[in-house]
Each structure stands twice: as C-alpha cells, then as structure tokens.
Design a protein around this motif. Sequence first.
Motif, PDB file in Angstrom:
ATOM      1  N   TYR A  32      34.754  31.974  36.224  1.00 10.18           N
ATOM      2  CA  TYR A  32      35.565  30.816  36.579  1.00 10.18           C
ATOM      3  C   TYR A  32      34.750  29.709  37.242  1.00 10.18           C
ATOM      4  O   TYR A  32      33.727  29.954  37.872  1.00 10.18           O
ATOM      5  CB  TYR A  32      36.682  31.239  37.531  1.00 10.18           C
ATOM      6  CG  TYR A  32      37.747  32.104  36.897  1.00 10.18           C
ATOM      7  CD1 TYR A  32      38.950  31.550  36.458  1.00 10.18           C
ATOM      8  CD2 TYR A  32      37.551  33.472  36.735  1.00 10.18           C
ATOM      9  CE1 TYR A  32      39.925  32.339  35.872  1.00 10.18           C
ATOM     10  CE2 TYR A  32      38.522  34.268  36.143  1.00 10.18           C
ATOM     11  CZ  TYR A  32      39.699  33.696  35.712  1.00 10.18           C
ATOM     12  OH  TYR A  32      40.671  34.476  35.132  1.00 10.18           O
ATOM     13  N   LEU A  33      35.295  28.484  37.071  1.00 11.31           N
ATOM     14  CA  LEU A  33      34.821  27.287  37.762  1.00 11.31           C
ATOM     15  C   LEU A  33      36.051  26.499  38.221  1.00 11.31           C
ATOM     16  O   LEU A  33      37.142  26.691  37.666  1.00 11.31           O
ATOM     17  CB  LEU A  33      33.996  26.411  36.818  1.00 11.31           C
ATOM     18  CG  LEU A  33      32.489  26.662  36.725  1.00 11.31           C
ATOM     19  CD1 LEU A  33      31.877  25.761  35.659  1.00 11.31           C
ATOM     20  CD2 LEU A  33      31.805  26.424  38.064  1.00 11.31           C
ATOM     21  N   PRO A  34      35.902  25.605  39.214  1.00  6.50           N
ATOM     22  CA  PRO A  34      37.032  24.751  39.587  1.00  6.50           C
ATOM     23  C   PRO A  34      37.601  24.031  38.372  1.00  6.50           C
ATOM     24  O   PRO A  34      36.852  23.567  37.502  1.00  6.50           O
ATOM     25  CB  PRO A  34      36.413  23.777  40.592  1.00  6.50           C
ATOM     26  CG  PRO A  34      35.307  24.569  41.222  1.00  6.50           C
ATOM     27  CD  PRO A  34      34.739  25.400  40.090  1.00  6.50           C
ATOM     28  N   ARG A  35      38.900  23.907  38.321  1.00  5.69           N
ATOM     29  CA  ARG A  35      39.582  23.374  37.147  1.00  5.69           C
ATOM     30  C   ARG A  35      39.132  21.965  36.781  1.00  5.69           C
ATOM     31  O   ARG A  35      39.075  21.607  35.604  1.00  5.69           O
ATOM     32  CB  ARG A  35      41.099  23.398  37.399  1.00  5.69           C
ATOM     33  CG  ARG A  35      41.941  23.067  36.184  1.00  5.69           C
ATOM     34  CD  ARG A  35      43.415  23.363  36.424  1.00  5.69           C
ATOM     35  NE  ARG A  35      43.638  24.800  36.566  1.00  5.69           N
ATOM     36  CZ  ARG A  35      43.748  25.638  35.546  1.00  5.69           C
ATOM     37  NH1 ARG A  35      43.620  25.201  34.298  1.00  5.69           N
ATOM     38  NH2 ARG A  35      43.966  26.919  35.756  1.00  5.69           N
ATOM     39  N   ASP A  36      38.813  21.133  37.771  1.00  2.98           N
ATOM     40  CA  ASP A  36      38.461  19.740  37.497  1.00  2.98           C
ATOM     41  C   ASP A  36      36.959  19.505  37.390  1.00  2.98           C
ATOM     42  O   ASP A  36      36.495  18.371  37.340  1.00  2.98           O
ATOM     43  CB  ASP A  36      39.038  18.828  38.581  1.00  2.98           C
ATOM     44  CG  ASP A  36      38.523  19.184  39.978  1.00  2.98           C
ATOM     45  OD1 ASP A  36      37.846  20.228  40.112  1.00  2.98           O
ATOM     46  OD2 ASP A  36      38.812  18.435  40.927  1.00  2.98           O
ATOM     47  N   GLU A  37      36.166  20.562  37.329  1.00  2.00           N
ATOM     48  CA  GLU A  37      34.713  20.430  37.299  1.00  2.00           C
ATOM     49  C   GLU A  37      34.190  20.554  35.872  1.00  2.00           C
ATOM     50  O   GLU A  37      34.556  21.477  35.143  1.00  2.00           O
ATOM     51  CB  GLU A  37      34.081  21.496  38.195  1.00  2.00           C
ATOM     52  CG  GLU A  37      32.580  21.338  38.374  1.00  2.00           C
ATOM     53  CD  GLU A  37      32.036  22.284  39.430  1.00  2.00           C
ATOM     54  OE1 GLU A  37      31.083  23.023  39.134  1.00  2.00           O
ATOM     55  OE2 GLU A  37      32.599  22.298  40.547  1.00  2.00           O
ATOM     56  N   THR A  38      33.322  19.601  35.479  1.00  2.00           N
ATOM     57  CA  THR A  38      32.686  19.661  34.158  1.00  2.00           C
ATOM     58  C   THR A  38      31.409  20.482  34.264  1.00  2.00           C
ATOM     59  O   THR A  38      30.506  20.132  35.032  1.00  2.00           O
ATOM     60  CB  THR A  38      32.342  18.242  33.653  1.00  2.00           C
ATOM     61  OG1 THR A  38      33.538  17.467  33.578  1.00  2.00           O
ATOM     62  CG2 THR A  38      31.682  18.309  32.280  1.00  2.00           C
ATOM     63  N   PRO A  39      31.300  21.563  33.525  1.00  2.00           N
ATOM     64  CA  PRO A  39      30.131  22.444  33.659  1.00  2.00           C
ATOM     65  C   PRO A  39      28.836  21.759  33.250  1.00  2.00           C
ATOM     66  O   PRO A  39      28.764  21.098  32.218  1.00  2.00           O
ATOM     67  CB  PRO A  39      30.442  23.614  32.722  1.00  2.00           C
ATOM     68  CG  PRO A  39      31.910  23.538  32.455  1.00  2.00           C
ATOM     69  CD  PRO A  39      32.275  22.094  32.540  1.00  2.00           C
ATOM     70  N   THR A  40      27.807  21.916  34.068  1.00  2.00           N
ATOM     71  CA  THR A  40      26.468  21.470  33.716  1.00  2.00           C
ATOM     72  C   THR A  40      25.783  22.569  32.908  1.00  2.00           C
ATOM     73  O   THR A  40      26.303  23.679  32.758  1.00  2.00           O
ATOM     74  CB  THR A  40      25.651  21.184  34.975  1.00  2.00           C
ATOM     75  OG1 THR A  40      25.496  22.420  35.709  1.00  2.00           O
ATOM     76  CG2 THR A  40      26.338  20.156  35.865  1.00  2.00           C
TER      77      THR A  40
END
Length: 279
Positions: A32-40
């Motif tokens: 998981y990642l924060p919902r509003d974060e665009t993965p680098t």
Amino acid sequence: MEPFLGTEALSSGALTRGALRWNYRAVLPNVYLPRDETPTLEDRTIAAWLWTGRRGVVAGRAAAAIWGVTGIEAGTPIELIGPHARPHPGVIVREERIADDEIRTWQGLRVTSPARTALDLGRRLPTGLAVEHLDVLCRVACLTRDEVEQQLQRYRGVRGIPQARVALRLMDGGARCPEETRMRLLLYTNGVPRPSTGILVEDGGRVARIGMGWEGIKLGVSYFAPLEAGVGVAAGDLVHHEIVARTGWTEVGYVGMANAGLIARRVRSEVWRRRARRV
C-alpha cells in the motif's frame, strides 16, 4: 511515505482496517501507499520487492536507477531476480542464476551489483538505450571493464550475451549526458575511429572540457546546451570556445540531434582528411 505491507500494518496495530481501506490504496497485492500519492520509480521498486516477500533482488533498469542512472521513467517495469511469482502488470520476476558476489544491499533492499546490472542492461535493452544507461552507470558507480568482462565470462552462453558484448564494448564513462553518448554511437556507425572522451585542455590555468575527440589531430566534438539555458550558460560557452581555440583545437559543436547525421558525416570527413595529412 514508503510502501508498506497491509498485513504488517494491521498486525502491529499501526492501522485499522477502516483506515487502511479509506486512506491507502494497493499498488500491488497487500502493498500500500497513501491514496493521493503518485508512486515514484523508487516507490514502485520498494513495493515490488515487498511483494516478493522481501526475497527478490532488484535488477535491470530499477537497479541502474538505484546506482544513480538518471532519466529512467517512473512507469518503467520493475525487474527482480527471485522465486517464480504470479505475473503482475509493471513487475517482471525472473527466476535465474545470480551469485552472492553479484548482490549488494541498498536501504535494506537487495540489488544487483553494478557489474551484474550492466550485464543485464546490455543483454536485454536495445543497444543504443543500453549504452546510454551503461555510460552513466560506468561513471557514477566507477565500473571497470575488468568487472564487466568477468560477468561476460561467467555467463557466456546465456541468452543475450552476444548483444551484451556489443553494448559493453561501446560503454564509456567519459560521456556526461545522453546527447554525447548518442553522438558517439552515431560516429561509430558512420565509420569514425573511436574517440577519447572527456578531454581536458588548458590555457594559462583555464581549463575547458571537450566532449570527445582525437588528440593526435586536435579535433573535438562537443554538445552545448540550447540558448534557452540562459545567459550564464552562454557566457560559459564563450569562455570555453576561447580556451579551445587558443590551444589549437578545432571543435565541432552541436545543440540537438536534429542534424546529427550531417554533423557525423562532416566529422568523419575531417577526421580522415587530417589523418591523411599527417601521413
């Protein structure tokens, strides 16, 4: 925030199921990642490694980026070497041989060594793109030809090795940008003898760097930033041209690759003309 395993966050009490569901999204199963974060690219690399149960070894372009190779897009597939896993978009897991001395550790992740990374880039990417990455990898990781040759010998007979030999033979850590690599390769395909790279010339304590050239005939080829780069860059270029001229060099400059073919043919003619004059 770095990617994390949902099951670990729940079992440790760091998150409730509701918080996990509403505030985070799964970029890979259970990762998981924060919902509003665009993965680098780094986020996606860590996520893929977690997805393998922390057993995979980061390889290919993802490994190259860890070692400092720039210009690799965030959406590039993440390659890992490890146990077979169910296919998932954006992740490639290869179950293949890798020796212990080909593995390094970076922020807790296992990643292929610079030499093994170079081998994999050379045997899996188109030659031009591979050499662009290899030039940077050679420079930032202080990679030597002996280290690369050991890899070629260790994996001789493996698929893609002939292609890798071509790319690794063209590798040159003296290139400072992709444009220099592309021009060097274009000169090579036009039958121009291999130039030296990163040539330093000095005039009264002032030093200029020529991108590539042939010292015996004092002919150089250099990439220059476009005019939009600003007044400071342009002023620096003027000083550069003055130093080069005062040291007796002739320098062919270029800004982009639009007329690269014409420039390569011009350089080829000049190289052979000057060499013939010396005979």
